[in-house]
Design an enzyme around this catalytic site. Structure first.
Site, PDB file in Angstrom:
ATOM      1  N   SER A 183      -2.900  -2.742  -6.915  1.00 30.39           N
ATOM      2  CA  SER A 183      -2.021  -2.019  -5.988  1.00 30.39           C
ATOM      3  C   SER A 183      -0.924  -2.918  -5.462  1.00 30.39           C
ATOM      4  CB  SER A 183      -2.822  -1.541  -4.768  1.00 30.39           C
ATOM      5  OG  SER A 183      -3.812  -0.646  -5.151  1.00 30.39           O
ATOM      6  N   HIS A 225      -0.327   1.091 -13.146  1.00 27.29           N
ATOM      7  CA  HIS A 225      -0.757   1.413 -11.792  1.00 27.29           C
ATOM      8  C   HIS A 225      -0.931   2.919 -11.647  1.00 27.29           C
ATOM      9  CE1 HIS A 225       0.086   1.692  -7.237  1.00 27.29           C
ATOM     10  NE2 HIS A 225      -1.184   1.358  -7.428  1.00 27.29           N
ATOM     11  N   GLU A 237       2.706   4.172 -12.835  1.00 27.01           N
ATOM     12  CA  GLU A 237       3.750   3.138 -12.747  1.00 27.01           C
ATOM     13  C   GLU A 237       3.464   2.113 -13.837  1.00 27.01           C
ATOM     14  OE1 GLU A 237       3.374   1.766  -8.665  1.00 27.01           O
ATOM     15  OE2 GLU A 237       5.054   3.001  -8.018  1.00 27.01           O
ATOM     16  N   ASN A 275       3.831   1.977  -3.426  1.00 29.79           N
ATOM     17  CA  ASN A 275       3.198   1.203  -2.347  1.00 29.79           C
ATOM     18  C   ASN A 275       4.203   0.412  -1.524  1.00 29.79           C
ATOM     19  OD1 ASN A 275       0.798   2.234  -3.110  1.00 29.79           O
ATOM     20  ND2 ASN A 275      -0.054   0.359  -3.956  1.00 29.79           N
TER      21      ASN A 275
HETATM   22  C1  LIG Z   1       0.037  -2.675   6.451  1.00 25.75           C
HETATM   23  C2  LIG Z   1      -1.166  -2.114   7.105  1.00 25.75           C
HETATM   24  C3  LIG Z   1      -1.745  -0.823   6.566  1.00 25.75           C
HETATM   25  C4  LIG Z   1      -1.489  -0.497   5.194  1.00 25.75           C
HETATM   26  C5  LIG Z   1      -1.745  -1.666   4.288  1.00 25.75           C
HETATM   27  C6  LIG Z   1      -2.032  -1.331   2.968  1.00 25.75           C
HETATM   28  C7  LIG Z   1      -1.957   0.148   2.669  1.00 25.75           C
HETATM   29  C8  LIG Z   1      -2.515   0.401   1.374  1.00 25.75           C
HETATM   30  C9  LIG Z   1      -2.247   1.794   0.939  1.00 25.75           C
HETATM   31  C10 LIG Z   1      -2.294   1.837  -0.481  1.00 25.75           C
HETATM   32  C11 LIG Z   1      -3.711   1.600  -1.035  1.00 25.75           C
HETATM   33  C12 LIG Z   1      -3.733   1.671  -2.473  1.00 25.75           C
HETATM   34  C13 LIG Z   1      -2.780   2.723  -2.929  1.00 25.75           C
HETATM   35  C14 LIG Z   1      -2.787   2.799  -4.413  1.00 25.75           C
HETATM   36  O1  LIG Z   1      -2.400   1.592  -5.015  1.00 25.75           O
HETATM   37  C15 LIG Z   1      -1.849   3.905  -4.877  1.00 25.75           C
HETATM   38  C16 LIG Z   1      -2.380   5.249  -4.486  1.00 25.75           C
HETATM   39  O2  LIG Z   1      -3.304   5.785  -5.040  1.00 25.75           O
HETATM   40  S1  LIG Z   1      -1.621   5.942  -3.087  1.00 25.75           S
HETATM   41  C17 LIG Z   1      -2.517   7.443  -2.875  1.00 25.75           C
HETATM   42  C18 LIG Z   1      -1.957   8.539  -3.766  1.00 25.75           C
HETATM   43  N1  LIG Z   1      -2.717   9.772  -3.553  1.00 25.75           N
HETATM   44  C19 LIG Z   1      -2.429  10.630  -2.578  1.00 25.75           C
HETATM   45  O3  LIG Z   1      -1.475  10.497  -1.844  1.00 25.75           O
HETATM   46  C20 LIG Z   1      -3.395  11.786  -2.450  1.00 25.75           C
HETATM   47  C21 LIG Z   1      -2.858  12.822  -1.492  1.00 25.75           C
HETATM   48  N2  LIG Z   1      -3.845  13.923  -1.392  1.00 25.75           N
HETATM   49  C22 LIG Z   1      -3.834  14.959  -2.288  1.00 25.75           C
HETATM   50  O4  LIG Z   1      -3.080  15.042  -3.236  1.00 25.75           O
HETATM   51  C23 LIG Z   1      -4.896  16.026  -2.048  1.00 25.75           C
HETATM   52  O5  LIG Z   1      -5.344  15.915  -0.706  1.00 25.75           O
HETATM   53  C24 LIG Z   1      -6.105  15.907  -3.009  1.00 25.75           C
HETATM   54  C25 LIG Z   1      -6.698  14.513  -2.968  1.00 25.75           C
HETATM   55  C26 LIG Z   1      -5.676  16.284  -4.422  1.00 25.75           C
HETATM   56  C27 LIG Z   1      -7.169  16.882  -2.557  1.00 25.75           C
HETATM   57  O6  LIG Z   1      -6.522  18.149  -2.455  1.00 25.75           O
HETATM   58  P1  LIG Z   1      -6.991  19.165  -1.326  1.00 25.75           P
HETATM   59  O7  LIG Z   1      -6.212  20.407  -1.473  1.00 25.75           O
HETATM   60  O8  LIG Z   1      -6.904  18.431  -0.047  1.00 25.75           O
HETATM   61  O9  LIG Z   1      -8.524  19.430  -1.644  1.00 25.75           O
HETATM   62  P2  LIG Z   1      -9.180  20.143  -2.896  1.00 25.75           P
HETATM   63  O10 LIG Z   1     -10.538  19.537  -2.974  1.00 25.75           O
HETATM   64  O11 LIG Z   1      -9.028  21.617  -2.810  1.00 25.75           O
HETATM   65  O12 LIG Z   1      -8.393  19.638  -4.210  1.00 25.75           O
HETATM   66  C28 LIG Z   1      -7.172  20.268  -4.597  1.00 25.75           C
HETATM   67  C29 LIG Z   1      -7.220  20.518  -6.066  1.00 25.75           C
HETATM   68  O13 LIG Z   1      -7.407  19.292  -6.759  1.00 25.75           O
HETATM   69  C30 LIG Z   1      -8.645  19.324  -7.460  1.00 25.75           C
HETATM   70  N3  LIG Z   1      -9.262  18.026  -7.328  1.00 25.75           N
HETATM   71  C31 LIG Z   1      -9.283  17.254  -6.224  1.00 25.75           C
HETATM   72  N4  LIG Z   1      -9.885  16.099  -6.494  1.00 25.75           N
HETATM   73  C32 LIG Z   1     -10.267  16.155  -7.804  1.00 25.75           C
HETATM   74  C33 LIG Z   1     -10.936  15.265  -8.696  1.00 25.75           C
HETATM   75  N5  LIG Z   1     -11.336  14.053  -8.287  1.00 25.75           N
HETATM   76  N6  LIG Z   1     -11.141  15.647  -9.974  1.00 25.75           N
HETATM   77  C34 LIG Z   1     -10.717  16.849 -10.397  1.00 25.75           C
HETATM   78  N7  LIG Z   1     -10.079  17.750  -9.623  1.00 25.75           N
HETATM   79  C35 LIG Z   1      -9.864  17.394  -8.344  1.00 25.75           C
HETATM   80  C36 LIG Z   1      -9.474  20.422  -6.832  1.00 25.75           C
HETATM   81  O14 LIG Z   1     -10.369  20.968  -7.767  1.00 25.75           O
HETATM   82  C37 LIG Z   1      -8.396  21.407  -6.427  1.00 25.75           C
HETATM   83  O15 LIG Z   1      -8.024  22.181  -7.559  1.00 25.75           O
HETATM   84  P3  LIG Z   1      -7.370  23.648  -7.338  1.00 25.75           P
HETATM   85  O16 LIG Z   1      -8.525  24.497  -6.889  1.00 25.75           O
HETATM   86  O17 LIG Z   1      -6.312  23.485  -6.271  1.00 25.75           O
HETATM   87  O18 LIG Z   1      -6.812  24.019  -8.668  1.00 25.75           O
HETATM   88  N1  LIG Z   2      -8.273   2.902  -4.197  1.00 26.25           N
HETATM   89  C1  LIG Z   2      -7.076   3.326  -4.560  1.00 26.25           C
HETATM   90  O1  LIG Z   2      -6.554   4.354  -4.067  1.00 26.25           O
HETATM   91  C2  LIG Z   2      -6.318   2.547  -5.605  1.00 26.25           C
HETATM   92  C3  LIG Z   2      -5.214   3.159  -6.233  1.00 26.25           C
HETATM   93  C4  LIG Z   2      -4.514   2.440  -7.214  1.00 26.25           C
HETATM   94  C5  LIG Z   2      -4.902   1.149  -7.553  1.00 26.25           C
HETATM   95  N2  LIG Z   2      -5.986   0.605  -6.941  1.00 26.25           N
HETATM   96  C6  LIG Z   2      -6.399  -0.732  -7.374  1.00 26.25           C
HETATM   97  O2  LIG Z   2      -7.441  -0.581  -8.343  1.00 26.25           O
HETATM   98  C7  LIG Z   2      -8.379  -1.659  -8.236  1.00 26.25           C
HETATM   99  C8  LIG Z   2      -9.764  -1.090  -7.945  1.00 26.25           C
HETATM  100  O3  LIG Z   2      -9.689  -0.352  -6.767  1.00 26.25           O
HETATM  101  P1  LIG Z   2     -10.832   0.730  -6.417  1.00 26.25           P
HETATM  102  O4  LIG Z   2     -10.362   1.493  -5.230  1.00 26.25           O
HETATM  103  O5  LIG Z   2     -11.218   1.447  -7.652  1.00 26.25           O
HETATM  104  O6  LIG Z   2     -12.031  -0.246  -5.965  1.00 26.25           O
HETATM  105  P2  LIG Z   2     -13.595   0.055  -5.960  1.00 26.25           P
HETATM  106  O7  LIG Z   2     -14.170  -0.905  -4.980  1.00 26.25           O
HETATM  107  O8  LIG Z   2     -13.835   1.506  -5.808  1.00 26.25           O
HETATM  108  O9  LIG Z   2     -14.033  -0.330  -7.447  1.00 26.25           O
HETATM  109  C9  LIG Z   2     -13.980  -1.665  -7.907  1.00 26.25           C
HETATM  110  C10 LIG Z   2     -15.117  -1.799  -8.913  1.00 26.25           C
HETATM  111  O10 LIG Z   2     -14.975  -3.041  -9.593  1.00 26.25           O
HETATM  112  C11 LIG Z   2     -16.272  -3.571  -9.792  1.00 26.25           C
HETATM  113  N3  LIG Z   2     -16.124  -5.007 -10.016  1.00 26.25           N
HETATM  114  C12 LIG Z   2     -15.774  -5.957  -9.131  1.00 26.25           C
HETATM  115  N4  LIG Z   2     -15.728  -7.152  -9.739  1.00 26.25           N
HETATM  116  C13 LIG Z   2     -16.030  -6.946 -11.042  1.00 26.25           C
HETATM  117  C14 LIG Z   2     -16.150  -7.777 -12.192  1.00 26.25           C
HETATM  118  N5  LIG Z   2     -15.926  -9.097 -12.100  1.00 26.25           N
HETATM  119  N6  LIG Z   2     -16.468  -7.224 -13.373  1.00 26.25           N
HETATM  120  C15 LIG Z   2     -16.703  -5.887 -13.464  1.00 26.25           C
HETATM  121  N7  LIG Z   2     -16.620  -5.040 -12.409  1.00 26.25           N
HETATM  122  C16 LIG Z   2     -16.277  -5.575 -11.226  1.00 26.25           C
HETATM  123  C17 LIG Z   2     -17.033  -3.222  -8.529  1.00 26.25           C
HETATM  124  O11 LIG Z   2     -18.432  -3.253  -8.760  1.00 26.25           O
HETATM  125  C18 LIG Z   2     -16.512  -1.815  -8.248  1.00 26.25           C
HETATM  126  O12 LIG Z   2     -17.325  -0.833  -8.837  1.00 26.25           O
HETATM  127  C19 LIG Z   2      -7.845  -2.573  -7.143  1.00 26.25           C
HETATM  128  O13 LIG Z   2      -7.047  -3.571  -7.752  1.00 26.25           O
HETATM  129  C20 LIG Z   2      -6.963  -1.623  -6.318  1.00 26.25           C
HETATM  130  O14 LIG Z   2      -5.925  -2.310  -5.643  1.00 26.25           O
HETATM  131  C21 LIG Z   2      -6.711   1.253  -5.965  1.00 26.25           C
END
Ligand SMILES: CCCCCCCCCCCCC[C@H](O)CC(=O)SCCNC(=O)CCNC(=O)[C@H](O)C(C)(C)COP(=O)(O)OP(=O)(O)OC[C@H]1O[C@@H](n2cnc3c(N)ncnc32)[C@H](O)[C@@H]1OP(=O)(O)O
Ligand SMILES: NC(=O)c1ccc[n+]([C@@H]2O[C@H](COP(=O)([O-])OP(=O)(O)OC[C@H]3O[C@@H](n4cnc5c(N)ncnc54)[C@H](O)[C@@H]3O)[C@@H](O)[C@H]2O)c1
Length: 310
Positions: free
Chosen positions: A143, A164, A176, A214
């Site tokens: 991330s 990513h 990404e 991010n």
């Molecule tokens: C500096 C100090 C503080 C901060 C420091 C650091 C911050 C760090 C922040 C970043 C951390 C890592 C980030 C990462 O690198 C990058 C990312 O991942 S950023 C996150 C991106 N994701 C989002 O923004 C998710 C936003 N949410 C949504 O899109 C929705 O809420 C949801 C998750 C899809 C859920 O939808 P809802 O409507 O709420 O709930 P439902 O359960 O009804 O789901 C809708 C729809 O999707 C289907 N579905 C949901 N999950 C799944 C699944 N896992 N598998 C399959 N299908 C799924 C569900 O069935 C529904 O289908 P539908 O009925 O609508 O057709």
């Molecule tokens: N959580 C998010 O929303 C998100 C989104 C995008 C990218 N990422 C990135 O993806 C990576 C994983 O994040 P996550 O949220 O899936 O974490 P997580 O804690 O859910 O999963 C990490 C997994 O890696 C395994 N692991 C740790 N060390 C290992 C090793 N040496 N060999 C094999 N397995 C090992 C752990 O047992 C765990 O199951 C991180 O680099 C994170 O920054 C996270």
């Protein structure tokens, strides 16, 4: 089309986008690795999912099968039998393993999705660099860490990049694709083509902190936490405000619970170490307290909010 529409379209089109990659090894079966394994298998590719022990891998498989069931119901709502076949065949394409060296012996692409810690990622990639075939591309799903920093320990810097994904991987359409300083055009093009072959919309980015999403998300989520810490507003109201006021599907606090407070803390601590003068990345007491108490968000049933155990 809705996200499922895209998944259906992409799923049906994924075969149309030919990719040189057929065998994919994903290291880390947590939140992200399990999702990446799923969408790769859904696209008809062979997957080996690696984690440190079989208990974690059993949890990964349960999560994957649950998600496949939800998607199958959408794609094949009028033909449940076809839906069961789709989910079963995708699940059968995923093999699990606890030995990463053996798991990369015959693979075209390795995607690392382990803990957001540079030393741990280095130890893994050093081990894999001598085990994987010469043609194999390495990618990190990090991330916030630099692709150049991660790849500094491998010889194959020309075949190393960032892939990513976004959480939840089966739903979020974006990928990404990040070039490191020595990533060749051929490697970059192969990663872009592969991303399309699994149904993702790919954007390209240089190796810059936070890449695109991010870089914009972290300041936003940081300010949300500081609003909360100052007592300016409750977590609930901050989330409601951003959903109803900015049209976000999730508010920032619930999103932090969703991505995992441990991962959030890894990212914040890393950026604070690299940019000690940036006040935005100063440690956040409320975040550190929750992580210290093991309250990591949805994955543990409690973070800023409490969740029903699945
Ligand atoms: C500096 C100090 C503080 C901060 C420091 C650091 C911050 C760090 C922040 C970043 C951390 C890592 C980030 C990462 O690198 C990058 C990312 O991942 S950023 C996150 C991106 N994701 C989002 O923004 C998710 C936003 N949410 C949504 O899109 C929705 O809420 C949801 C998750 C899809 C859920 O939808 P809802 O409507 O709420 O709930 P439902 O359960 O009804 O789901 C809708 C729809 O999707 C289907 N579905 C949901 N999950 C799944 C699944 N896992 N598998 C399959 N299908 C799924 C569900 O069935 C529904 O289908 P539908 O009925 O609508 O057709
Ligand atoms: N959580 C998010 O929303 C998100 C989104 C995008 C990218 N990422 C990135 O993806 C990576 C994983 O994040 P996550 O949220 O899936 O974490 P997580 O804690 O859910 O999963 C990490 C997994 O890696 C395994 N692991 C740790 N060390 C290992 C090793 N040496 N060999 C094999 N397995 C090992 C752990 O047992 C765990 O199951 C991180 O680099 C994170 O920054 C996270």
């Amino acid at each position: 089309m809705n996200q499922f529409g895209v998944i259906v379209r992409s799923f049906s089109n994924s075969a149309a986008v030919n990719s040189a990659i057929k065998n994919v090894t994903i290291i880390g079966g947590g939140l992200m690795g399990s999702g990446i394994a799923q969408v790769t298998a859904q696209a008809g590719q062979n997957v080996t999912l690696v984690d440190v022990n079989s208990d974690i891998l059993a949890k990964s498989q349960k999560s994957i099968n649950n998600s496949l069931g939800r998607i199958a119901k959408k794609i094949y709502k009028d033909n449940p039998q076809e839906g069961e076949k789709f989910a079963r065949e995708a699940s059968e394409r995923i093999k699990t393993a606890t030995d990463p060296v053996a798991a990369v012996k015959d693979t075209d692409l390795v995607i690392e999705a382990i803990v957001e810690n540079l030393d741990v990622k280095h130890a893994l990639f050093q081990k894999l660099d001598n085990a994987a075939p010469a043609h194999t591309i390495f990618a990190s799903n990090t991330s916030s860490l630099s692709i150049n920093d991660i790849s500094s320990v491998v010889k194959r810097k020309d075949r190393f990049g960032g892939l990513h994904f976004f959480n939840p991987v089966p739903v979020m359409r974006l990928l990404e694709v990040v070039r490191g300083g020595e990533t060749t055009d051929s490697t970059f093009d192969t990663m872009m083509q592969w991303g399309k072959s699994i149904g993702k919309t790919c954007v390209a980015c240089k190796d810059t902190p936070g890449f695109i999403v991010n870089r914009l998300l972290v300041p936003y989520m940081a300010e949300a936490l500081r609003l909360l810490e100052r007592g300016d507003a409750s977590a609930r109201d901050i989330d409601i405000a951003m959903k109803l006021g900015a049209g976000y599907p999730m508010g920032p606090i619930e999103l932090l619970d969703y991505v995992g407070l441990d991962t959030t803390k890894f990212i914040l601590d890393g950026w604070n170490k690299n940019y000690p003068d940036q006040p935005l990345f100063k440690p956040i007491p409320i975040l550190n307290k929750l992580v210290a108490e093991g309250k990591l968000g949805v994955k543990t049933g409690e973070g800023f909010y409490k969740y029903d155990k699945k």
